[in-house]
Write an enzyme that holds these catalytic residues in place. Structure first.
Site, short mmCIF file in Angstrom:
data_model
loop_
_atom_site.label_atom_id
_atom_site.label_comp_id
_atom_site.label_asym_id
_atom_site.label_seq_id
_atom_site.Cartn_x
_atom_site.Cartn_y
_atom_site.Cartn_z
N ASN A 216 0.85 -1.19 0.00
CA ASN A 216 0.00 0.00 0.00
C ASN A 216 0.88 1.23 0.00
O ASN A 216 2.10 1.14 0.07
CB ASN A 216 -0.99 -0.03 1.18
N ASP A 285 -5.12 -5.68 5.39
CA ASP A 285 -6.28 -6.38 5.95
C ASP A 285 -6.43 -7.77 5.32
O ASP A 285 -7.13 -8.62 5.86
CB ASP A 285 -7.56 -5.58 5.70
N PHE A 332 -5.10 4.32 14.10
CA PHE A 332 -5.34 5.27 13.01
C PHE A 332 -6.49 4.73 12.15
O PHE A 332 -6.76 3.53 12.16
CB PHE A 332 -4.09 5.43 12.15
N LYS A 346 -14.77 2.34 15.02
CA LYS A 346 -13.51 1.60 15.20
C LYS A 346 -13.00 1.73 16.63
O LYS A 346 -12.46 0.77 17.19
CB LYS A 346 -12.45 2.12 14.22
N LYS A 350 -12.52 -1.79 18.50
CA LYS A 350 -11.16 -2.24 18.81
C LYS A 350 -10.80 -1.98 20.27
O LYS A 350 -9.68 -2.29 20.68
CB LYS A 350 -10.17 -1.56 17.86
N1 CTP Z 1 -4.65 -2.42 12.05
C1 CTP Z 1 -4.11 -3.49 12.72
N2 CTP Z 1 -4.11 -4.72 12.16
C2 CTP Z 1 -4.67 -4.94 10.96
C3 CTP Z 1 -5.24 -3.86 10.27
C4 CTP Z 1 -5.21 -2.61 10.84
O1 CTP Z 1 -3.61 -3.28 13.84
N3 CTP Z 1 -4.65 -6.15 10.44
C5 CTP Z 1 -4.62 -1.09 12.69
C6 CTP Z 1 -3.91 -0.03 11.92
O2 CTP Z 1 -2.54 0.07 12.30
C7 CTP Z 1 -4.66 1.22 12.30
C8 CTP Z 1 -6.06 0.72 12.44
O3 CTP Z 1 -5.95 -0.65 12.80
O4 CTP Z 1 -4.23 1.73 13.54
C9 CTP Z 1 -6.83 0.82 11.16
O5 CTP Z 1 -7.96 0.11 11.29
P1 CTP Z 1 -8.77 -0.56 10.07
O6 CTP Z 1 -10.01 -1.13 10.65
O7 CTP Z 1 -7.91 -1.42 9.24
O8 CTP Z 1 -9.16 0.68 9.32
P2 CTP Z 1 -8.70 1.20 7.98
O9 CTP Z 1 -7.26 0.92 7.71
O10 CTP Z 1 -9.09 2.62 8.05
O11 CTP Z 1 -9.51 0.32 6.92
P3 CTP Z 1 -11.05 -0.21 6.80
O12 CTP Z 1 -11.90 1.00 6.94
O13 CTP Z 1 -11.03 -0.85 5.48
O14 CTP Z 1 -11.32 -1.22 7.88
#
Ligand code: CTP
Length: 413
Positions: A216, A285, A332, A346, A350
């Site tokens: 990415n 992800d 983030f 989130k 989380k």
């Molecule tokens: N994160 C993580 N482990 C993952 C994916 C993300 O710890 N496998 C953390 C990232 O470091 C960040 C946060 O989770 O702090 C982002 O959350 P995420 O839910 O992945 O949100 P986005 O990246 O914004 O993507 P989406 O909206 O597609 O879920």
């Protein structure tokens, strides 16, 4: 006026909004500041020095070369004495000179001679404001730490309607006050002494085969800025970084990882002793189902790649912490569009303390730039911050982390 009042350098450059700088000076005085006005040659076509002299009760600086002004060292004396340099209005010309280090008058020489923080309140015609040259110059200054009070929209003196009008004088004075107060906090470098801070940064690479991977656009800059600022505040910083081309800062310990699975293992192992974990990394992800192929995938017809979900590191940290308050957890969220609502979800899902959300499609807030515009979401609400350098964003995040650590210590005492 007492000698103890903090001094603000107020540069006024030549735009129709120059007369409003008088009101800005009043707003600064109301907030307890002394003001030293500096008028450029073109500013004097719009407004006379006497007006500023009467309001600020100080001689106004209009030239580098006035007799009796100790010409070549005056800017150095003011440069070390002032707490902030404000330019209101800031024309495209002044912005360009500051961006490129041209010092052909008192104000532009003062900018080079000072370490005081800079705040610009631009005002100009809409077309000039949108010109790539002006945008580039502003981006350079913001990346160097300058703050901007964006011009307002409305009817402009030149007859256009659009963005370019000097911001409200009271908002400008308020922004200076905030800036001085936040740089006062910066003067205390040891606020995180004795704390262990784990920061992740950069992208992850999910290998498809020995030569190809899914990645990415994260550069690692935001996580690196956080690690750097936490070091400056005295923390012991462990940085876990994915593959980046940008060099990481000097930290207490650096672990390089490649995939989301590697990062998961490293974070879970290293975070047991941490007081704070900040997940600034853009963790994949999804990863190729069944792992990377051993041999190179040869081309044939159309191809479909099956992907499986990676483990969510931040959610696992939240779950492991359960009802405890340590470590402080910061995540983030990269969104394409207004981020507040999804970031709040989130935060809850989380089980973390703060989510730093940004709209990656906004100008200056995406990948591979030195600036960011974020919203910090906590259980008590959200704060939208203006566009600022990533190091300043890091400072804002760590200010809040310090606040959380203090309240945890208070409840444990
Ligand atoms: N994160 C993580 N482990 C993952 C994916 C993300 O710890 N496998 C953390 C990232 O470091 C960040 C946060 O989770 O702090 C982002 O959350 P995420 O839910 O992945 O949100 P986005 O990246 O914004 O993507 P989406 O909206 O597609 O879920």
């Amino acid at each position: 006026m007492s000698a103890g009042e903090p001094l603000i350098g107020l540069g006024v450059s030549g735009g129709i909004g120059a007369y409003k700088a008088v009101e800005v000076a009043r707003g600064l005085q109301k907030r307890g500041y002394a003001v030293q006005a500096i008028l450029t040659r073109n500013a004097r076509r719009f407004i006379g020095p006497l007006t500023f002299e009467a309001i600020t009760r100080r001689p106004v600086i209009t030239t580098q070369w006035a007799a009796g002004m100790n010409a070549d060292i005056e800017h150095v004396a003011l440069a070390t004495g002032m707490r902030a340099l404000l330019v209101a209005p800031a024309t495209a010309n002044v912005i360009g000179k500051f961006a490129h280090g041209i010092a052909d008058d008192f104000l532009s020489a003062l900018y080079l001679a000072t370490r005081a923080p800079l705040l610009l309140a631009p005002a100009m015609n809409t077309v000039m404001w949108e010109h790539p040259a002006v945008r580039d110059n502003l981006a350079r200054l913001v990346a160097r730490g300058a703050r901007i009070v964006e011009p307002g929209e409305g009817y402009l003196a030149c007859g256009w309607v659009g963005q370019g009008r000097l911001a409200d004088p009271d908002d400008i004075a308020e922004a200076v006050d905030r800036l001085v107060r936040s740089s006062d906090r910066l003067a205390a470098p040891g606020a995180l002494t004795g704390r262990r801070v784990l920061v992740t940064a950069g992208p992850t690479s999910e290998d498809l085969d020995p030569v190809r991977f899914l990645g990415n656009r994260s550069s690692g800059r935001m996580g690196f800025a956080l690690a750097q600022e936490a070091m400056r505040r005295g923390a012991t910083v462990h940085l876990i970084a994915g593959p980046t081309t940008v060099e990481p800062p000097v930290v207490s310990a650096l672990t390089r990882v490649r995939s989301a699975a590697d990062m998961h293992a490293a974070v879970m192992a290293q975070s047991r002793e941490a007081d704070v974990v900040i997940m600034a990394a853009a963790v994949a992800d999804y990863t190729p189902a069944g792992g990377a192929r051993e041999g190179k995938i040869e081309k044939a017809g159309p191809m479909t790649i099956a992907l499986e979900r990676t483990a969510d590191i931040l959610a696992d940290l939240g779950q492991r912490r359960g009802g405890a308050s340590m470590p402080v957890l910061v995540g983030f969220a990269a969104e394409t569009g207004p981020p507040a609502a999804r970031a709040a979800v989130k935060l809850q899902e989380k089980q973390v303390d703060l989510i730093v959300a940004n709209d990656v499609t906004a100008e200056g807030a995406g990948f591979d730039v030195d600036t960011n515009q974020v919203m910090i979401v906590s259980p008590s609400g959200h704060t939208a911050l203006p566009l600022m350098s990533k190091i300043d964003v890091a400072g804002e995040i760590l200010d809040r982390v310090e606040g959380l650590l203090t309240s945890v210590s208070a409840t444990q005492a």
